[in-house]
Write an enzyme that holds these catalytic residues in place. Structure first.
Site, PDB file in Angstrom:
ATOM      1  N   ARG A 103      -4.547   7.010   9.702  1.00 22.06           N
ATOM      2  CA  ARG A 103      -3.560   7.093   8.634  1.00 22.06           C
ATOM      3  C   ARG A 103      -4.296   7.406   7.336  1.00 22.06           C
ATOM      4  O   ARG A 103      -5.404   6.910   7.117  1.00 22.06           O
ATOM      5  CB  ARG A 103      -2.827   5.749   8.468  1.00 22.06           C
ATOM      6  CG  ARG A 103      -1.778   5.479   9.537  1.00 22.06           C
ATOM      7  CD  ARG A 103      -0.525   6.331   9.316  1.00 22.06           C
ATOM      8  NE  ARG A 103       0.518   6.038  10.282  1.00 22.06           N
ATOM      9  CZ  ARG A 103       0.696   6.693  11.441  1.00 22.06           C
ATOM     10  NH1 ARG A 103      -0.098   7.696  11.766  1.00 22.06           N
ATOM     11  NH2 ARG A 103       1.673   6.357  12.240  1.00 22.06           N
ATOM     12  N   GLU A 117       1.411  12.318   2.310  1.00 24.32           N
ATOM     13  CA  GLU A 117       1.848  13.493   3.086  1.00 24.32           C
ATOM     14  C   GLU A 117       3.271  13.893   2.719  1.00 24.32           C
ATOM     15  O   GLU A 117       4.102  13.020   2.484  1.00 24.32           O
ATOM     16  CB  GLU A 117       1.777  13.159   4.583  1.00 24.32           C
ATOM     17  CG  GLU A 117       0.346  12.941   5.034  1.00 24.32           C
ATOM     18  CD  GLU A 117       0.249  12.423   6.460  1.00 24.32           C
ATOM     19  OE1 GLU A 117       1.249  12.448   7.204  1.00 24.32           O
ATOM     20  OE2 GLU A 117      -0.844  11.996   6.836  1.00 24.32           O
ATOM     21  N   HIS A 163      -1.174  16.694  10.057  1.00 21.81           N
ATOM     22  CA  HIS A 163      -0.759  15.545  10.879  1.00 21.81           C
ATOM     23  C   HIS A 163      -0.228  16.017  12.244  1.00 21.81           C
ATOM     24  O   HIS A 163       0.953  15.857  12.558  1.00 21.81           O
ATOM     25  CB  HIS A 163       0.301  14.716  10.145  1.00 21.81           C
ATOM     26  CG  HIS A 163       0.434  13.320  10.691  1.00 21.81           C
ATOM     27  ND1 HIS A 163       0.762  12.230   9.918  1.00 21.81           N
ATOM     28  CD2 HIS A 163       0.281  12.828  11.944  1.00 21.81           C
ATOM     29  CE1 HIS A 163       0.810  11.149  10.663  1.00 21.81           C
ATOM     30  NE2 HIS A 163       0.524  11.481  11.902  1.00 21.81           N
TER      31      HIS A 163
END
Ligand code: 8YV
Length: 331
Positions: A247, A276, A294
């Protein structure tokens, strides 16, 4: 013989009301719509309509990177289950859910291979400078400038893995095939594993050429990788490559950008970011950084398996059966 006329209308079984907490995968949405009355992110998009329907919402469908706050949970008095399509559920206030007896489920295991594959791909991309090599050919540099600057060798190098859960182990198994010298950091040593346990992240960084992050996000790991860890990874000689498939919150991104700009470490390969999908321009400008949007679990086969598992947990809940993959806190 008399033929009974067909029943014109058989009552629909009651369709539970479900709230989506994020823009969900097209592999999951049709399954949800076939079984539930779906309210698409109403709390974000149409607050008045949300207030009207909130008392009826019995389920939330979320993704690994979406947020289900304690505040949202408190607004849903009939909520019974939160199904996350993702292994990470750091965006869900599990304590608030648990306090109300609300089940939280996630999708572990089905994505282990993909995330581990990507971690190795990013390690190779950063060490062998694959995106730069691609650019070197496309922009004519090969013809005009000749050979590329030499890269770093990955086989046989020292690998530090932060987080030794199922995905961490899948990464280590792959790295072993590259003859890497593997050590790891986790909450505690796992005596069944053949790799060295290093209790301090800074000490692990100091003995690593590659530091790969695959630890859960959340308050417990926020900025675990800070300026001091990056300094240790660089060994005072601008060495070391940081790879993050965990993360964005695990890394102090400002400290990372600073370390890269000042040449404290050699490079980084990042699949996740602090905010993000926004990625700082300073980070995007650095040639020694490999960036991905991602995509750890983003293959067709794995996202299908994740969608099916996330749906199955919801289906089983409303059938009054045991759930397949509740999060550890709800087992
Ligand atoms: C995706 C993830 O972001 O599994 C996780 O924790 O971060 C990812 O696989 C996402 O959850 C896909 O819906």
């Amino acid at each position: 013989m008399t033929i009974e006329p067909l029943t014109v209308e058989s009552p629909m079984p009651e369709r539970a009301h479900l709230l989506t907490a994020a823009k969900l995968s097209p592999l999951l949405v049709p399954q949800l719509e076939a079984a539930f009355t779906v309210h698409d992110r109403l709390h974000d998009t149409a607050p008045a309509a949300f207030t009207a329907v909130a008392p009826q919402i019995r389920a939330i469908a979320a993704s690994g990177d979406s947020r289900v706050s304690g505040e949202l949970i408190a607004q849903l008095p009939a909520l019974e289950v939160i199904s996350v399509m993702g292994v990470g559920y750091d965006g869900v206030d599990v304590a608030a859910a648990k306090a109300r007896g609300i089940m939280v489920t996630h999708t572990p295991d089905v994505l282990n291979d993909d995330v581990a594959d990507l971690a190795l791909g990013l390690m190779l991309s950063a060490s062998r400078q694959l995106p730069a090599a691609d650019r070197w050919v496309r922009d004519g540099s090969w013809e005009s400038r000749g050979a590329m600057p030499l890269a770093r060798k990955m086989s046989g190098a020292r690998l530090g893995i932060v987080g030794m859960g199922r995905i961490g182990q899948a990464i280590a198994q792959r790295a072993a095939a590259f003859g890497m010298d593997i050590a790891y950091n986790a909450r505690s040593a796992k005596s069944v594993l053949p790799w060295a346990f290093v209790p301090e992240v800074t000490a692990l960084a100091a003995r690593s050429d590659f530091l790969v992050l695959i630890t859960p996000g959340g308050a417990g790991t926020k900025h675990l990788v800070n300026a001091e860890v990056l300094q240790a990874l660089g060994k005072g000689r601008g060495e070391g490559i940081l790879v993050n498939v965990a993360r964005g919150s695990v890394v102090d991104e400002a400290a990372l950008i600073d370390a890269l700009e000042r040449g404290v470490i050699a490079g980084a390969a990042l699949d996740v970011f602090e905010d993000e999908p926004r990625v700082p321009a300073r980070l995007r400008a650095l040639p020694q950084v490999v960036l991905a949007p991602h995509i750890g679990s983003a293959t067709q086969a794995t996202r299908q398996a994740m969608a099916d598992l996330a749906f199955d947990n919801l289906r089983l809940h409303f059938a009054g059966q045991l759930l397949r993959t509740p999060v550890p806190e709800c087992r």
